[in-house]
Write a protein that holds these residues in place. Structure first.
Motif, PDB file in Angstrom:
ATOM      1  N   ALA A 359       1.005  -1.466   0.303  1.00  0.00           N
ATOM      2  CA  ALA A 359       0.074   0.078   0.016  1.00  0.00           C
ATOM      3  C   ALA A 359       1.103   1.473   0.102  1.00  0.00           C
ATOM      4  CB  ALA A 359      -1.134   0.047   1.057  1.00  0.00           C
ATOM      5  N   ALA A 360       2.056   1.264   0.498  1.00  0.00           N
ATOM      6  CA  ALA A 360       3.307   2.374   0.341  1.00  0.00           C
ATOM      7  C   ALA A 360       4.195   2.408  -0.418  1.00  0.00           C
ATOM      8  CB  ALA A 360       3.808   2.312   1.706  1.00  0.00           C
ATOM      9  N   GLY A 361       4.112   1.487  -1.740  1.00  0.00           N
ATOM     10  CA  GLY A 361       4.967   1.431  -2.601  1.00  0.00           C
ATOM     11  C   GLY A 361       6.061   0.573  -2.015  1.00  0.00           C
ATOM     12  N   VAL A 362       7.072   0.105  -1.221  1.00  0.00           N
ATOM     13  CA  VAL A 362       7.657   0.248  -0.637  1.00  0.00           C
ATOM     14  C   VAL A 362       8.954  -0.925  -0.750  1.00  0.00           C
ATOM     15  CG1 VAL A 362       9.888  -0.104   1.488  1.00  0.00           C
ATOM     16  CG2 VAL A 362       7.412   1.827   0.854  1.00  0.00           C
ATOM     17  N   PRO A 363       9.496  -1.839  -1.578  1.00  0.00           N
ATOM     18  CA  PRO A 363      10.111  -2.820  -2.226  1.00  0.00           C
ATOM     19  C   PRO A 363      10.603  -3.643  -0.321  1.00  0.00           C
ATOM     20  CG  PRO A 363      10.848  -1.264  -3.560  1.00  0.00           C
ATOM     21  CD  PRO A 363      10.749  -0.235  -2.343  1.00  0.00           C
ATOM     22  N   MET A 364      10.684  -4.636  -0.825  1.00  0.00           N
ATOM     23  CA  MET A 364      10.415  -5.625   0.676  1.00  0.00           C
ATOM     24  C   MET A 364      12.066  -6.682   0.578  1.00  0.00           C
ATOM     25  SD  MET A 364       7.002  -6.574   1.704  1.00  0.00           S
ATOM     26  CE  MET A 364       6.455  -6.496  -0.302  1.00  0.00           C
ATOM     27  N   ASN A 376       4.717 -16.398   1.899  1.00  0.00           N
ATOM     28  CA  ASN A 376       4.485 -14.994   1.638  1.00  0.00           C
ATOM     29  C   ASN A 376       5.919 -14.015   1.045  1.00  0.00           C
ATOM     30  OD1 ASN A 376       1.775 -14.197   2.449  1.00  0.00           O
ATOM     31  ND2 ASN A 376       2.628 -13.391   4.499  1.00  0.00           N
ATOM     32  N   ALA A 377       6.977 -14.407   1.673  1.00  0.00           N
ATOM     33  CA  ALA A 377       8.429 -14.606   0.505  1.00  0.00           C
ATOM     34  C   ALA A 377       8.333 -14.619  -0.749  1.00  0.00           C
ATOM     35  CB  ALA A 377       9.306 -14.574   1.686  1.00  0.00           C
ATOM     36  N   TRP A 378       7.806 -15.978  -0.928  1.00  0.00           N
ATOM     37  CA  TRP A 378       8.156 -16.664  -2.267  1.00  0.00           C
ATOM     38  C   TRP A 378       7.167 -15.213  -3.440  1.00  0.00           C
ATOM     39  CZ3 TRP A 378       9.967 -20.488  -5.116  1.00  0.00           C
ATOM     40  CH2 TRP A 378       9.213 -21.096  -6.430  1.00  0.00           C
ATOM     41  N   MET A 379       5.726 -15.468  -3.112  1.00  0.00           N
ATOM     42  CA  MET A 379       5.276 -14.546  -4.128  1.00  0.00           C
ATOM     43  C   MET A 379       5.886 -13.468  -3.627  1.00  0.00           C
ATOM     44  SD  MET A 379       2.373 -16.269  -4.139  1.00  0.00           S
ATOM     45  CE  MET A 379       1.245 -15.419  -5.179  1.00  0.00           C
ATOM     46  N   ILE A 380       6.671 -12.746  -3.058  1.00  0.00           N
ATOM     47  CA  ILE A 380       7.220 -11.038  -3.239  1.00  0.00           C
ATOM     48  C   ILE A 380       8.260 -11.168  -4.258  1.00  0.00           C
ATOM     49  CG2 ILE A 380       8.257  -9.739  -1.739  1.00  0.00           C
ATOM     50  CD1 ILE A 380       6.952 -10.068   0.556  1.00  0.00           C
ATOM     51  N   GLU A 381       9.106 -12.381  -4.268  1.00  0.00           N
ATOM     52  CA  GLU A 381      10.065 -12.454  -5.331  1.00  0.00           C
ATOM     53  C   GLU A 381       9.749 -12.933  -6.238  1.00  0.00           C
ATOM     54  OE1 GLU A 381      14.937 -13.462  -4.313  1.00  0.00           O
ATOM     55  OE2 GLU A 381      13.711 -15.008  -3.918  1.00  0.00           O
ATOM     56  N   ARG A 382       9.426 -14.334  -6.151  1.00  0.00           N
ATOM     57  CA  ARG A 382       9.056 -15.258  -7.512  1.00  0.00           C
ATOM     58  C   ARG A 382       7.739 -15.000  -8.096  1.00  0.00           C
ATOM     59  NH1 ARG A 382      12.657 -20.031  -7.838  1.00  0.00           N
ATOM     60  NH2 ARG A 382      11.741 -19.460  -9.895  1.00  0.00           N
ATOM     61  N   ILE A 386       7.980  -7.915  -6.252  1.00  0.00           N
ATOM     62  CA  ILE A 386       8.393  -6.162  -5.661  1.00  0.00           C
ATOM     63  C   ILE A 386       9.318  -6.446  -4.484  1.00  0.00           C
ATOM     64  CG2 ILE A 386       6.157  -5.857  -5.983  1.00  0.00           C
ATOM     65  CD1 ILE A 386       5.093  -6.684  -3.769  1.00  0.00           C
ATOM     66  N   GLY A 387      10.437  -7.733  -5.016  1.00  0.00           N
ATOM     67  CA  GLY A 387      11.298  -7.447  -3.575  1.00  0.00           C
ATOM     68  C   GLY A 387      12.032  -8.672  -3.761  1.00  0.00           C
ATOM     69  N   LEU A 388      13.337  -9.028  -2.273  1.00  0.00           N
ATOM     70  CA  LEU A 388      13.965  -9.836  -2.699  1.00  0.00           C
ATOM     71  C   LEU A 388      13.398 -10.998  -1.124  1.00  0.00           C
ATOM     72  CD1 LEU A 388      17.333  -8.685  -3.716  1.00  0.00           C
ATOM     73  CD2 LEU A 388      15.743  -9.467  -5.145  1.00  0.00           C
ATOM     74  N   ARG A 389      13.744 -12.409  -1.473  1.00  0.00           N
ATOM     75  CA  ARG A 389      14.316 -13.160  -0.401  1.00  0.00           C
ATOM     76  C   ARG A 389      15.992 -13.322  -0.254  1.00  0.00           C
ATOM     77  NH1 ARG A 389      11.539 -18.331   1.926  1.00  0.00           N
ATOM     78  NH2 ARG A 389      10.735 -18.493  -0.525  1.00  0.00           N
ATOM     79  N   ILE A 390      16.240 -12.795   1.523  1.00  0.00           N
ATOM     80  CA  ILE A 390      17.425 -13.057   2.174  1.00  0.00           C
ATOM     81  C   ILE A 390      17.802 -13.960   1.467  1.00  0.00           C
ATOM     82  CG2 ILE A 390      17.180 -14.244   3.982  1.00  0.00           C
ATOM     83  CD1 ILE A 390      18.958 -10.614   3.110  1.00  0.00           C
ATOM     84  N   GLU A 391      19.101 -14.328   0.667  1.00  0.00           N
ATOM     85  CA  GLU A 391      19.476 -15.478   0.120  1.00  0.00           C
ATOM     86  C   GLU A 391      20.591 -16.455   1.227  1.00  0.00           C
ATOM     87  OE1 GLU A 391      24.145 -16.098  -2.632  1.00  0.00           O
ATOM     88  OE2 GLU A 391      23.551 -14.524  -2.253  1.00  0.00           O
ATOM     89  N   GLY A 392      19.723 -17.622   1.389  1.00  0.00           N
ATOM     90  CA  GLY A 392      20.240 -18.585   1.700  1.00  0.00           C
ATOM     91  C   GLY A 392      19.199 -18.807   3.271  1.00  0.00           C
ATOM     92  N   GLY A 393      18.167 -18.059   3.522  1.00  0.00           N
ATOM     93  CA  GLY A 393      17.174 -17.730   4.360  1.00  0.00           C
ATOM     94  C   GLY A 393      17.704 -16.891   5.273  1.00  0.00           C
TER      95      GLY A 393
END
Length: 451
Positions: A359-364, A376-382, A386-393
């Motif tokens: 809603a704020a338009g800020v990548p994660m 949620n992290a899968w959806m955000i990145e893949r 609109i963002g990245l999951r930290i490499e290696g989790g």
């Protein structure tokens, strides 16, 4: 219609953990405002009710306390999951008892159940009472789909492992990594009270009169279309943070976060917060702190005070002295995310935080910990990009540095895509938007009183 509504009495069952009760109270307040002559009885634990209603009064919402499962008001010591496992065995009986109390107090029989979708047994209660029941899902469409299709997922996965990516595993979702599904679906303790509850929820959702979701349908149109064909009145009515914020008094910014952000460069600040319930392990906090210092990233970090002892020696003093960072025990998150200085949100990927970031338009930058956060992290990145999951989790200095540099540099892709989703979210809650129209349909189900 008004003469019929005056006899209505709606029971709202809150799931009394984490952010669930506040999310359900937001929904109850919206419904109570739309149907001012309907009585809404709000069932929740005493501790949670005290926090929610301390500074809130609403003429047609009445709080009722139910047991938290602790004997003789003992003080609870244990993990959040332990608390849930204590509460669940007696929940149905307690809610049935409290409903009888509310009916006696008001002189009105319950005419509709509006419950957290977790409470699958509401299907039986509503059937016995011959009234509609509304199963509210306070998170995203993706996680609800995972629970609805749990039996199908288990049939399809067989001997596959958590790192396997499966196409068309969930109807409406092209591909998903098995290890990113909620642990109660495939790989966790499938016989725990919480896992059994979620499984039964998925199996009973099709019996609900309506299934409202705290999301907007344009975010996941294929998932929305599929579930709409399987469930009665599958209604996207969010994101709630865009709808209720003008009705909720803003908390005082007691740690001066906003005035500090006013002095920072546009889109240059990393906002870091992992929610109120969980925090990454101490070693990861050290690695993230070191990455922030080495990259000279300006940051605002909201974290419980008892975690400060895990920072590298002298970290708090250095970042405070050079003005590079600000560490606070609490921040007004929505205001922070909507500040022009914020360029990235480092988050646990809990649904409320994800919705507020969109809603704020800020990548994660995502470091999921449990529950729906991995999906949620899968959806955000893949899926949404609109963002990245930290490499290696997990946070390592290298992974954190790489993610910060990527999203705070000239990489415009995630920023442009989340700006587009922000526009769709705001459009959905506008007067003629899909979420607004869906909410009107929900109100009709709630006040109809007929199953």
């Amino acid at each position: 219609m008004a003469s019929n509504i005056r006899e209505k009495h709606v029971a709202v069952f809150a799931f009394p953990f984490a952010s669930h009760p506040s999310s359900q109270l937001k929904l109850a307040r919206r419904l109570a405002s739309a149907a001012p002559t309907v009585v809404f009885s709000f069932f929740n634990t005493a501790k949670s009710n005290r926090a929610l209603f301390a500074e809130l009064s609403c003429d047609n919402i009445l709080p009722y306390d139910v047991s938290d499962g602790l004997p003789n008001n003992d003080v609870f010591v244990g993990s959040p999951l332990d608390a849930i496992n204590l509460y669940l065995p007696g929940a149905e009986e307690e809610l049935r008892r409290a409903v009888r109390v509310a009916e006696k107090d008001t002189g009105l029989k319950i005419t509709c159940l509006v419950v957290h979708a977790f409470f699958w047994f509401a299907a039986d209660m509503a059937e016995e009472m011959n009234i509609p029941w509304v199963a509210y899902w306070s998170a995203g469409t993706c996680s609800l789909a995972a629970h609805f299709y749990t039996d199908l997922i288990r049939q399809k996965t067989g001997s596959k492992g958590p790192d396997d990516e499966i196409t068309d595993l969930i109807p409406g979702l092209k591909v998903v990594r098995l290890g990113d599904l909620p642990s109660e679906v495939v790989f966790g303790d499938l016989q725990s009270p919480f896992a059994i509850m979620l499984h039964k929820m998925g199996r009973n959702l099709s019996r609900a009169s309506a299934v409202p979701v705290n999301c907007f349908q344009e975010l996941d149109p294929d998932l929305a279309k599929n579930l709409s064909s399987k469930l009665n009145n599958f209604l996207h009515i969010g994101p709630s943070n865009l709808i209720s914020k003008e009705k909720t008094p803003l908390k005082v910014d007691e740690f001066s976060c906003i005035s500090w952000l006013d002095n920072q460069k546009t889109r240059a600040v990393a906002y870091i917060c992992f929610g109120s319930a969980f925090t990454p392990p101490p070693r990861e906090l050290v690695e993230l702190a070191q990455a922030l210092e080495e990259t000279k990233t300006t940051f605002l970090w909201a974290i419980r005070k008892d975690s400060n002892k895990h920072f590298p020696e002298g970290f708090l003093e250095r970042v405070s002295a050079n003005g590079m960072g600000k560490v606070v025990p609490w921040a007004p998150q929505e205001e922070v995310l909507n500040h022009v200085a914020i360029g990235v949100f480092v988050t646990h990927s809990g649904w409320n935080s994800v919705a507020e970031s969109i809603a704020a338009g800020v990548p994660m930058i995502c470091r999921p910990i449990l529950g729906d956060q991995h999906l949620n992290a899968w959806m955000i990145e893949r899926v949404w990009g609109i963002g990245l999951r930290i490499e290696g989790g997990i946070f390592t200095k290298h992974a954190a540095r790489r993610a910060l540099e990527q999203l705070l540099s000239s990489s415009k892709g995630p920023a442009e895509r989340i700006e587009s989703l922000k526009h769709l979210a705001h459009k959905a809650v506008a007067p003629s938007g899909t979420s607004t129209q869906n909410f009107k349909s929900l109100v009709e189900v709630v006040i109809s009183g007929s199953a």
